[in-house]
Design an enzyme around this catalytic site. Sequence first.
Site, PDB file in Angstrom:
ATOM      1  N   HIS A 220       0.826  -1.216   0.000  1.00  0.00           N
ATOM      2  CA  HIS A 220       0.000   0.000   0.000  1.00  0.00           C
ATOM      3  C   HIS A 220       0.857   1.261   0.000  1.00  0.00           C
ATOM      4  O   HIS A 220       0.680   2.158  -0.838  1.00  0.00           O
ATOM      5  CB  HIS A 220      -0.920  -0.013   1.224  1.00  0.00           C
ATOM      6  CG  HIS A 220      -1.760   1.221   1.370  1.00  0.00           C
ATOM      7  ND1 HIS A 220      -3.086   1.265   1.009  1.00  0.00           N
ATOM      8  CD2 HIS A 220      -1.469   2.457   1.854  1.00  0.00           C
ATOM      9  CE1 HIS A 220      -3.563   2.475   1.238  1.00  0.00           C
ATOM     10  NE2 HIS A 220      -2.601   3.218   1.761  1.00  0.00           N
ATOM     11  N   GLU A 221       1.776   1.343   0.941  1.00  0.00           N
ATOM     12  CA  GLU A 221       2.596   2.550   1.045  1.00  0.00           C
ATOM     13  C   GLU A 221       3.500   2.721  -0.175  1.00  0.00           C
ATOM     14  O   GLU A 221       3.797   3.845  -0.587  1.00  0.00           O
ATOM     15  CB  GLU A 221       3.419   2.529   2.333  1.00  0.00           C
ATOM     16  CG  GLU A 221       2.582   2.603   3.606  1.00  0.00           C
ATOM     17  CD  GLU A 221       1.647   3.802   3.629  1.00  0.00           C
ATOM     18  OE1 GLU A 221       1.987   4.847   3.035  1.00  0.00           O
ATOM     19  OE2 GLU A 221       0.571   3.703   4.242  1.00  0.00           O
TER      20      GLU A 221
ATOM     21  N   HIS B  20       1.802   4.681  -2.879  1.00  0.00           N
ATOM     22  CA  HIS B  20       2.005   6.127  -2.787  1.00  0.00           C
ATOM     23  C   HIS B  20       3.383   6.504  -3.331  1.00  0.00           C
ATOM     24  O   HIS B  20       3.547   7.488  -4.050  1.00  0.00           O
ATOM     25  CB  HIS B  20       1.916   6.581  -1.328  1.00  0.00           C
ATOM     26  CG  HIS B  20       0.544   6.558  -0.745  1.00  0.00           C
ATOM     27  ND1 HIS B  20      -0.523   7.206  -1.323  1.00  0.00           N
ATOM     28  CD2 HIS B  20       0.060   5.981   0.387  1.00  0.00           C
ATOM     29  CE1 HIS B  20      -1.602   7.032  -0.570  1.00  0.00           C
ATOM     30  NE2 HIS B  20      -1.273   6.286   0.471  1.00  0.00           N
TER      31      HIS B  20
END
Length: 719
Positions: free
Chosen positions: A508-509, A512
């Site tokens: 997920h990170e 970004h």
Amino acid sequence: MKKRLLAPLAIAIALAGCQSNDDNKNKIEESQQKTQQADHVNPLFSAFTTPHGMPPFDQIKKSDYLPAFEQSISENKAEIAAIANAMNEATFVNTIEAMEKSGDFLNRVSNVFYGLTGSMSDEEMRSIAKAVSPQLSALNDDINLNAKLFARVKAVYDKKDQLNLQVNQLTLLEKTYKGFVRGGANLSDADKVKLRQFNTQLSQLSLKFGENLLHETNSFEMVIDNKADLDGLPDDIIAAAAVTATDRGHDGKWVFTTHRPSKNPFLTYATNRKLRETLYKGYTMRGNNDDAFDNKKIAAETASLRYQKAQLLGYKTHAHFVLENATAKTPENVFGLLNQVWPAALARAKEESADMQKLANSKGAKIEIEAWDWWYYAEKIRKARYDIDAAETKPYFSLEGTLQGIFFTAEKLWGVTFKERDDLPKYHPDVRTFEVFDKDDSYVGIYMTDHYVRESKRGGAWMSSFRKQHRMYGEDVTPIIYNVLNYPRPVGDTPTLLTFDQASTLFHEFGHAIQGLLSNGYYRSQTGTALPRDYVEYPSQVMENWMTEPEVLANFAKHYKTGEVIPMALVDKIQASGKFNQGFGTTEYLGAALLDMSWHSLETAELQDAAVFEKKVLSEIGLIKEISPRYRTGYFSHIFSGGYSSGYYGYIWSNIYDADTWLAFKENGIFDEKTADLYRKHILEPGGSEDPAVMYRRFRGQDPKVQPLLDRRGLTTTK
């Protein structure tokens, strides 16, 4: 007004506390004296000359920050004054673009300082943040309320249709103009004074909220001295608790904290129900106790002031003010989405609770399921229903292996590669640094990781940048992106092993991070993750999907001892269990999102009793007692000391885009080159240079639908 000013201020609010102006002045003078006495050249005062322009962390002293902030704020004021007081006709270049280019020095200082306050916080750093916060708040007000400057901006805005602006230029102009209006430029002089007062008060309250929560989180510890009380816990969790105990002065014992890497495994595996209750309540009562660190009154006063500020600016509520800049646009649209999902989620959560009660009864537990039982019994049911538990999967998800799986995925999708560098500056020994190269071997930027939990870090996981990509000075400035997480450190010869959820968070990170790395924009304020709150989580959520694909798992999910690739039978179980416990996951999240919206849809300045208000909201939506909202008021830092007020719903709003996007990849192939290139071109590269809805339609050819989200979560049919 400008994102690079507002973002540092928001972080300052989140990480510091209140302090008098005299104290601030004294600290600045003391810091300057220390610097001068040491005959030290402050590296923040000039462009970094290190390889790739990395911040020279080893040369920057804490005493450098206050002088650098003071000087950079002064210079930014002078830059703005020059633009505002210019005698020539206002144009896009000499006004809008000039403002975009102002504040380079302040941007450089802020990026370094606030990058470290999240991960390297201590009393001195928090003290600096306290001193700087009111100065940044005043600077923002000075810009937003500068009548001459606004007149020039308005002059350009009024003739925008005759200027032949490119899309990104028009976006910059409209956001700049709207930023002034939202910042109070159209108010009377008397109301401008009121607005400054509101901003100052809100800044101070946010600072205090964050400081209280940090204290509550770090001070709680559950000390165990009887080994029998560790029954059910995996060996690596027990070993980590022993290390924590030693670090906290409890040699020979075990300590569990409210940090997630400690709390979650205990609630999942510990058979001692009383201790599960103790730890659970320790977590959910943070900031909710009637003591010196109680955040309930701060939250209520914050909500009141935000309403008054919204009214002053001409908005019905704070939620209406915030959502004007979001893709959702109005509170009614937000509630419309949440109310579509809530009934199905709640119904499924009730089914899950009934299953747990049935299991507890069958084991002769003679209990009524409570919130601190959910994780424990959910894991039992998961194991029974799918013959899988987290302990079985963890050996295949080493931190290093998962990181390499992420790199594998990025290379397959976009051809980017990662080369580790050990010789570049870093702010902590835990940090790892990678050069990133594109598919044509051209240099892209720097990717830094900081994975391990430590008390100097705030909780959670995030991505940010020490420098954003842009081309507004005629050359391609490359990004320096970092991910920060809070994983347990390796113990002995055993590497850090991740739960399925922790591994998913790493993906997920990185979602970004890859948007920041592959950004391809002109203006700094528009690149990377410069997106509405309810859209910015979309690329990161999409990235999670690849982790569970057999082709990806086969590449990185290998047993840390034997090197055996994760068996396909186990992969099948993981995928089959994907919709398990979604009633709980969706309901606890929506409970927090609805609590946020309820606080900020208030149409009164009357101070609420926060405990009564929260109980009323949760009762009205029908949240069952076995589930608490993911964040209760006292520790809801996202909305009371961060940037997510009226925006916590954004994760599920982004999920709509994510689910629809994943359909495209599943239909065309998860590594289909054409789909990946379209996604990069229309989603990752443009950042906030255009309306996100328009960019999405270019990628997908349609607006996203809600149904794929409901299908994915298994919320469209009953059990």
